[in-house]
Enzyme design. Sequence first.
Site, mmCIF file in Angstrom:
data_model
loop_
_atom_site.group_PDB
_atom_site.id
_atom_site.type_symbol
_atom_site.label_atom_id
_atom_site.label_comp_id
_atom_site.label_asym_id
_atom_site.label_seq_id
_atom_site.Cartn_x
_atom_site.Cartn_y
_atom_site.Cartn_z
ATOM 1 C CE1 TYR B 142 -3.264 2.893 0.584
ATOM 2 C CE2 TYR B 142 -2.431 3.068 2.826
ATOM 3 C CZ TYR B 142 -3.211 3.559 1.790
ATOM 4 O OH TYR B 142 -3.937 4.708 1.965
ATOM 5 C CD GLN B 144 -1.525 7.210 3.567
ATOM 6 O OE1 GLN B 144 -2.527 6.503 3.540
ATOM 7 N NE2 GLN B 144 -1.184 7.900 4.646
ATOM 8 C CB THR B 145 4.405 7.222 3.615
ATOM 9 O OG1 THR B 145 3.457 6.665 4.508
ATOM 10 C CG2 THR B 145 5.203 8.274 4.343
ATOM 11 C CB SER B 151 -0.494 10.319 8.362
ATOM 12 O OG SER B 151 0.201 11.218 9.190
ATOM 13 N N GLY B 184 5.942 -0.782 3.275
ATOM 14 C CA GLY B 184 6.266 -2.138 3.706
ATOM 15 C C GLY B 184 6.016 -3.128 2.584
ATOM 16 N N GLY B 408 21.195 -4.202 34.522
ATOM 17 C CA GLY B 408 22.141 -4.315 33.413
ATOM 18 C C GLY B 408 21.730 -5.350 32.384
ATOM 19 C CB THR B 429 6.377 8.164 14.289
ATOM 20 O OG1 THR B 429 7.121 6.946 14.324
ATOM 21 C CG2 THR B 429 6.961 9.119 15.316
ATOM 22 C CD GLU B 431 -1.303 3.031 10.383
ATOM 23 O OE1 GLU B 431 -2.276 2.938 11.102
ATOM 24 O OE2 GLU B 431 -0.623 2.087 9.953
#
Lengths: 678, 678
Positions: B142, B144-145, B151, B184, B408, B429, B431
């Site tokens: 998909y 988009q970005t 977004s 992705g 530790g 961060t 969407e």
Amino acid sequence: MSPHDPSKQNAVDMNRAREATSIDVASVRDFIHGGAALWRRHQKTVQTLENDPLFDKSRRPFLTRKEQYIRGQAMTRRLLELQDIHQWSAEDLSVAFAYLDDGLPIGLHNIAFEPIFRLQASPELSAKYSVLIANKGIHGCYLQTELAHGSNVGRLETTATYLPDTREFDIHSPTLTSTKWWIGALGKTATHGVVQAKLILPGGKDMGPHLFFVQLRDLDTHKVLPGLTIGDIGPKALGGFAATDNGFARFDHVRIPKGNMLSKFAGVTDSGEYVTPPHAKLSYGGMLYIRSGRMVTTAGWAIGRAVTIAVRYATVRRQGEIGRDKLERQVITYPSLNVRLVPIVARAYVFIELGRFLQRGFDSLAKGLSSGDMSQLAEMHMMTSGLKILVTTSSIQDIETARRSMGGHGYSGFSGVGKLYADYLPAATYEGENFVLDGQVIRAALKSFRNITASSTPPKFSPTSAYLRLLVEKDVLPPELSPASWRNVTIPILLLEWRAALLVHEAAQTIGQPDSTLTHRVSRAVTEAFVAGQVGQMIAALGSTALKPHEAEVVSKIYLLYLLTTVESALVDLLSYGLFRAVPSGKSRDPTRELRVAIGALCSETLLPEVIGLTDSFGFSDWELDSALGVFDGRAYEAMWKRAQDEPLNQTEVTEAYAESIKPILLRGQRLASKSKL
Amino acid sequence: MSPHDPSKQNAVDMNRAREATSIDVASVRDFIHGGAALWRRHQKTVQTLENDPLFDKSRRPFLTRKEQYIRGQAMTRRLLELQDIHQWSAEDLSVAFAYLDDGLPIGLHNIAFEPIFRLQASPELSAKYSVLIANKGIHGCYLQTELAHGSNVGRLETTATYLPDTREFDIHSPTLTSTKWWIGALGKTATHGVVQAKLILPGGKDMGPHLFFVQLRDLDTHKVLPGLTIGDIGPKALGGFAATDNGFARFDHVRIPKGNMLSKFAGVTDSGEYVTPPHAKLSYGGMLYIRSGRMVTTAGWAIGRAVTIAVRYATVRRQGEIGRDKLERQVITYPSLNVRLVPIVARAYVFIELGRFLQRGFDSLAKGLSSGDMSQLAEMHMMTSGLKILVTTSSIQDIETARRSMGGHGYSGFSGVGKLYADYLPAATYEGENFVLDGQVIRAALKSFRNITASSTPPKFSPTSAYLRLLVEKDVLPPELSPASWRNVTIPILLLEWRAALLVHEAAQTIGQPDSTLTHRVSRAVTEAFVAGQVGQMIAALGSTALKPHEAEVVSKIYLLYLLTTVESALVDLLSYGLFRAVPSGKSRDPTRELRVAIGALCSETLLPEVIGLTDSFGFSDWELDSALGVFDGRAYEAMWKRAQDEPLNQTEVTEAYAESIKPILLRGQRLASKSKL
């Protein structure tokens, strides 16, 4: 019509922001670096490194941990060659190491092993090894932490049993959990180590932890010596400290000569009697030294890096509303964003300067310790614990805030902030988990409280307990607050002192039944009151620095912002104890509003035009930042594109996974689909 | 005398903790998993996977990103084979994918590409591809970005220009910054994609973002099709999502047939006229679906994993004070530690159940949307935005708190929590950055406020605006608080509603001059009031679940703890607005003390004996957790030792860096040292 091109706008926006800054960057930069001479040394060293292909960082994101370790050793070798070429002093060299943003095994030699050896080795042992150590003719590490115990050295299991017959110590790991663990440079590098072990005297008498100098690897073959099992403990979380070989070691009755005990302050006679040290806490000196050594300043530089990147990207990134220039707004102009970033700039400025200020105190402590003077130790211990918690906790959060402010791209490896975070993160847990240290701070604070309230003579206040005067003085009330209060540095300092005083009082009143977070809140309150007092002094001293008046004024605003945001973070306590004596104004019902308005005005109005100048003043080169989003010229998108092309997955058009996996998946799907259509 | 061996004690401590738990783990486990049948399916699937060598995780920490990508594709292929072997339903398969803790490219096909295609493709396009998509005969992503916009789809630069002559769209990337980025499965995997692009009609009319179905790679060769430049964007910060090929794509006038527009709701006629969609926000539907889809429940499982590991390690780890058993105390018994961990267990319980509750709402929304009913959209949008901020922010923090609680060792890659953090982190961060979403929540809240205060008829309150009744009802006052208040679930809910009401009122009064953090605080207050109300309903409904009375009682205490810690985190607002009407008791001067005492008592007394049972009830297997510190049997130190042996650096006794770098460094140092001694 050719479309508007945001990547061309980037450089325009960055240039304009630089032109709009009113401060003289060179002046502020020299101030931050502790003077023009130190800045020039910094710049010269960085230029030497960034022009040497061995220190190139462009392939680093694609290396395995093992490759990063090997690269780290090559860089170490090269740095020593550069020392020889450029005739660097030991100080120059250590400065150069500090500019590499890879934690290297040699760092543990320099910061842990060598100072401890120097402080605690006997004159005889020192004569034998100190020149070798100083020249890195042997490589050392400091073996304290074990698999089941860390900074609480009293519980370490490793034993050093004295054998009077041969005048040797037998170093032994009695259990799996006594395996030394996390030891930096031990895994594959170190030839020698200083081992923390329980000294066992004849008759089985356990004298508690002491330090022993042990050879680990053969100097001719680098093979692990007999009786030792040594290795690397594996990768760190988030890929942090990839170039460092944190290691483990098990000792199977390893014998060392008696002279290898670090016995400057505590020793064993030939027959096995203990020679009492002048102060029981002496063996903690080394750890204290590590903890205090530049920790505050280091944090300041770390968040300075992160916020430089974030501020630069926020200056060139445009999103959302259309502004007067017909373009989307630069995101740095949104109050919801600058109110998160500008306070980080403020904390960086405060920590860098505060660290230098405190360093003088630590240096005098170290001198006092080596001459047997212990009077400052308890107070210094409390202060270093409190500061460690405050500074590491807030700096980790600040680095992440900076990363998150960049939106989706902050999650790219090329933002550079992820690596910074991963490498800074262990500061919260090494050398005493922060929540464990809280307990040390509150114990010291309660002791001061009892001394002062029980005293029949007028009490004396140290810088770390000055706030307690508010419990002793008569007829003093917390200040009444008005909008003007937030332009006055004395008000936030006084509020933070009041809060510390009443919280310590509360802790004393409810001892035995503390509420669930009181210890942590007291520790924070006491430390913040101390830091606020120091910041007040730093503001007062600005006039006598080399800063010009306008620059001093801007830096004082930055320091004021630090104080105001600290007050904001303390509001729960201030409100609970009735210390926030303000009334709402106008249509608001919120008495805290004016504080937040003042913070907002500093971030979005007063300091916003200076923020590129203030971050440029840190003086980071592109090589140092190693960030596509934080490039000096603002061309963030071009830099992102360029870096992505180097990704190893992009070196073949069709992935190796195609034939093996993707093709069979697609063929199966196509077969099923055509079946289901029949 | 053989020494006490902490690693042998580990298993003893874990067994005792299990014996001490009063709850029936099977009963609570079934409840958490949504019923015994779903738990059995979970268990069966997990067992299938953990017994298959292809899903072995032991080598994963040592793989490069490229190797992790290739491994991910092999696991995907194997999972589909297992589907064929075991005749899994599509649901079973998606459950199995969810149990892999590697973000796989196929996930983007399943969660983003396929639902958007199904929701918005025309019947014709759907007929052609939907069966193929369902069977993964093509692999989708998909897009988009873009490099410069995320977004905020209204600002995307990619164009889809309609060409009436050929009835095609011309998909084009006009600038560097219009390059699709972060997509992705695009980098090396996907054969097809749904592209967000501005629809440009003849005459240059810009219709804003629309969706287009585009083939990216050749189905025979997997080569990138002409006109496209595609690659992987490089590693993610902290090594996160290593197996996913987030990619970039540039379009150089790529032609697609008109039928490839996803035109179920908005289309173009052959001559190039726009067919108006029934609702302007429709194209955001896909994103909303992604955002809401199990986001809350997913967060609950993520923090459940982290806290299971942390609680188990804290149960077997002993440090500090000596207890009645002559051993150091189990660290879980320290209030400073359990007061940090038990509330995380509570948030995990709340989020898992709350997510299921809300899911029904989202499902009905999706049905409504597909039939053109838009009435619920605005409210659902506000709620999903507010929940996303609340849940992701607090969950990221909880995972880190769990990691840090382990001292530790939490920084070891083998703790397992680092990977969990790195993979969960982008939720803050993607969407919509959380701080951008705050603005959407406050706008919706102010709209509700104005509707209600301006209404002449008695207003109607929805679940998301119920708190506003407090501003309308006459003669209501916030509750007076006593220690007993904190045993009563209605009090914290009421306090959180009062806070939301007064903060929204404040926002309305100070509109145009908000203080610097008001937007964020309003967003949080409104969301927490809504969640608190839901938790109240969840508590009321516990009696009608399959839980037995004792188990229901314990779960209700866990829910109560959630409410109390939420109140604690809201104290600044509650105190500022005079909503916290309590007086200090005893020697304390702190009116908030009793709240903290109540939280402490729940964590350190009531729930502490149950915490191993409550975390066992999540039902995680060792394979799922992949943590040396969180092993079921408690043998954490043995597991750490074992895993370290696999480290690649340990496969040779002398490192490859020795000859090249370490030896020259040592020889140089020895030479210098012997010179300086002469």
